[in-house]
Design a protein around this motif. Structure first.
Motif, mmCIF file in Angstrom:
data_model
loop_
_atom_site.group_PDB
_atom_site.id
_atom_site.type_symbol
_atom_site.label_atom_id
_atom_site.label_comp_id
_atom_site.label_asym_id
_atom_site.label_seq_id
_atom_site.Cartn_x
_atom_site.Cartn_y
_atom_site.Cartn_z
ATOM 1 N N ARG A 161 0.805 -1.224 0.000
ATOM 2 C CA ARG A 161 0.000 0.000 0.000
ATOM 3 C C ARG A 161 0.835 1.268 0.000
ATOM 4 N N ARG A 162 2.054 1.211 0.522
ATOM 5 C CA ARG A 162 2.846 2.430 0.592
ATOM 6 C C ARG A 162 4.209 2.309 -0.087
ATOM 7 N N GLY A 163 4.493 1.194 -0.714
ATOM 8 C CA GLY A 163 5.752 1.063 -1.442
ATOM 9 C C GLY A 163 6.946 1.083 -0.505
ATOM 10 N N THR A 164 8.066 1.626 -0.966
ATOM 11 C CA THR A 164 9.300 1.591 -0.186
ATOM 12 C C THR A 164 9.759 2.980 0.253
ATOM 13 N N ASP A 165 8.876 3.967 0.192
ATOM 14 C CA ASP A 165 9.216 5.310 0.667
ATOM 15 C C ASP A 165 9.283 5.274 2.194
ATOM 16 N N PRO A 166 10.469 5.519 2.794
ATOM 17 C CA PRO A 166 10.593 5.394 4.251
ATOM 18 C C PRO A 166 9.717 6.378 5.021
ATOM 19 N N TRP A 167 9.515 7.580 4.479
ATOM 20 C CA TRP A 167 8.680 8.561 5.168
ATOM 21 C C TRP A 167 7.221 8.107 5.207
ATOM 22 N N ALA A 168 6.722 7.601 4.068
ATOM 23 C CA ALA A 168 5.338 7.125 4.020
ATOM 24 C C ALA A 168 5.150 5.919 4.940
ATOM 25 N N LEU A 169 6.116 5.008 4.931
ATOM 26 C CA LEU A 169 6.027 3.824 5.786
ATOM 27 C C LEU A 169 6.049 4.215 7.261
ATOM 28 N N ALA A 170 6.960 5.124 7.628
ATOM 29 C CA ALA A 170 7.062 5.546 9.032
ATOM 30 C C ALA A 170 5.763 6.212 9.492
ATOM 31 N N HIS A 171 5.170 7.017 8.607
ATOM 32 C CA HIS A 171 3.903 7.671 8.951
ATOM 33 C C HIS A 171 2.819 6.638 9.245
ATOM 34 N N GLU A 172 2.752 5.595 8.428
ATOM 35 C CA GLU A 172 1.712 4.587 8.633
ATOM 36 C C GLU A 172 2.008 3.738 9.871
ATOM 37 N N ILE A 173 3.278 3.483 10.157
ATOM 38 C CA ILE A 173 3.622 2.732 11.373
ATOM 39 C C ILE A 173 3.253 3.541 12.609
ATOM 40 N N ASP A 174 3.468 4.872 12.560
ATOM 41 C CA ASP A 174 3.027 5.733 13.661
ATOM 42 C C ASP A 174 1.518 5.632 13.855
ATOM 43 N N LYS A 175 0.798 5.586 12.735
ATOM 44 C CA LYS A 175 -0.665 5.477 12.806
ATOM 45 C C LYS A 175 -1.062 4.152 13.469
ATOM 46 N N LEU A 176 -0.392 3.084 13.093
ATOM 47 C CA LEU A 176 -0.681 1.783 13.696
ATOM 48 C C LEU A 176 -0.392 1.801 15.190
ATOM 49 N N GLN A 177 0.725 2.453 15.564
ATOM 50 C CA GLN A 177 1.084 2.533 16.977
ATOM 51 C C GLN A 177 0.009 3.262 17.785
ATOM 52 N N ASN A 178 -0.571 4.294 17.203
ATOM 53 C CA ASN A 178 -1.549 5.111 17.918
ATOM 54 C C ASN A 178 -2.924 4.455 18.032
ATOM 55 N N TYR A 179 -3.262 3.598 17.058
ATOM 56 C CA TYR A 179 -4.639 3.116 17.002
ATOM 57 C C TYR A 179 -4.820 1.616 17.242
ATOM 58 N N VAL A 180 -3.751 0.837 17.109
ATOM 59 C CA VAL A 180 -3.901 -0.604 17.353
ATOM 60 C C VAL A 180 -4.000 -0.836 18.857
#
Length: 332
Positions: A161-180
């Motif tokens: 869903r986000r490819g290999t862009d580290p900034w996009a991946l980090a943003h989504e991992i932050d989202k997972l951390q906040n909501y999971v």
């Protein structure tokens, strides 16, 4: 002193810079923040020169950051001269943070004098992005930093869903951390929190086209455009996917397995696996047929004609020409 960070992983480089700034603020609470200097302008050079010569009125250490200089040789020359003439490597009251988006080895080869100065850095670290095939480990490491573990299917879904862009991946991992609700991230968590990217939806559109599902392809195309996606951007992604399938097909027919294709062509392994079987039946001529249709739509869009109408026309035409409909000369 000099603090140097190298590497193509600009996300981790930026995080390292923020760690230095935070540590500096803690040790020097009464000292002004960081002075950022862009050496691409005369004003930026003047600010840098003044900052390197400044003496802190409060004691402590003056923190200065140079913007990356390796874009042009002239910037590298200016940065080198500033660092040498100010003798900043020996200074105790000035610290210069330098980030360059390349490996230390590449920097040494392309700019040896600049690299020689940076070798005097008191702190030096390299942050290189791993090869595409190993970006899953990057995702797992970033999850561990945040106290998360992530299932293999979750990693795959995130990269899809986000490819290999580290900034996009980090943003989504932050989202997972906040909501999971727990620390164990599953595929279901990724599906629930992270919407499919335009690239992923374009893949689904191509799947519809390849399988001759004209009504499904048409409705997906309309949803993409009416949801606000730029028709030209969608067109570019469609063209990219067509080229990818043609490249994978060429290499597959020469006997290359998916793993080797991913490595040699620089295509993500998941993308290769997803297109491998289909690409085996796609010829260059079929790819060229759809590329010609894409070129017609490109011209139409740039002439101001309706994005939906023109994209719908190519989608229906390509799906109708699909070999699954027993007709020749198209992309499958």
């Amino acid at each position: 002193m000099i603090i140097a960070f190298f590497g193509t992983d600009t996300y981790r480089t930026a995080r390292a810079v923020q760690d230095v700034i935070a540590a500096h603020a803690q040790k020097n609470p009464h000292h002004g923040g960081i002075i950022s200097c862009d050496l691409t302008s005369d004003e930026g050079v003047r600010v840098a020169r003044d900052a390197l010569q400044a003496v802190s009125l409060f004691g402590g250490v003056q923190l200065v950051r140079f913007a990356p200089a390796t874009g042009k040789k002239e910037y590298v020359r200016v940065a080198t001269e500033l660092l040498v003439h100010s003798r900043v490597a020996e200074a105790k009251d000035v610290a210069v943070i330098i980030t360059e988006p390349m490996s230390e080895e590449a920097l040494t080869k392309e700019h040896p004098e600049y690299a020689a100065v940076l070798k005097q850095a008191k702190l030096s670290k390299s942050f290189m992005l791993p090869p595409v095939a190993r970006m899953g480990e990057w995702v797992r490491q970033e999850c561990r930093v945040r106290g998360l573990s992530i299932h293999a299917e979750g990693v795959r879904a995130l990269l899809e869903r986000r490819g290999t862009d580290p900034w996009a991946l980090a943003h989504e991992i932050d989202k997972l951390q906040n909501y999971v609700n727990n620390t164990d991230v599953t595929r279901a968590d990724v599906d629930a929190l992270i919407s499919p990217s335009l690239s992923e939806n374009a893949f689904a559109l191509l799947d519809d086209i390849a399988d001759g599902r004209s009504s499904g392809a048409l409705s997906r195309c309309v949803r993409l455009v009416t949801s606000g996606e730029d028709p030209l951007r969608l067109l570019g992604l469609l063209a990219h996917h067509v080229r990818t399938v043609v490249v994978v097909g060429d290499l597959a027919r020469r006997g290359s397995p998916p793993e080797r294709i991913a490595r040699d062509a620089g295509i993500h392994p998941f993308v290769v696996r997803k297109t491998y079987a289909r690409a085996m039946s796609v010829t260059r001529e079929q790819g060229a047929s759809v590329m010609a249709l894409l070129a017609k739509v490109d011209r139409a869009l740039k002439e101001g004609r309706s994005g939906i109408d023109e994209l719908a026309r190519i989608v229906l035409h390509a799906a109708t020409l699909s070999p699954h409909r027993k007709r020749a000369g198209s992309f499958a």
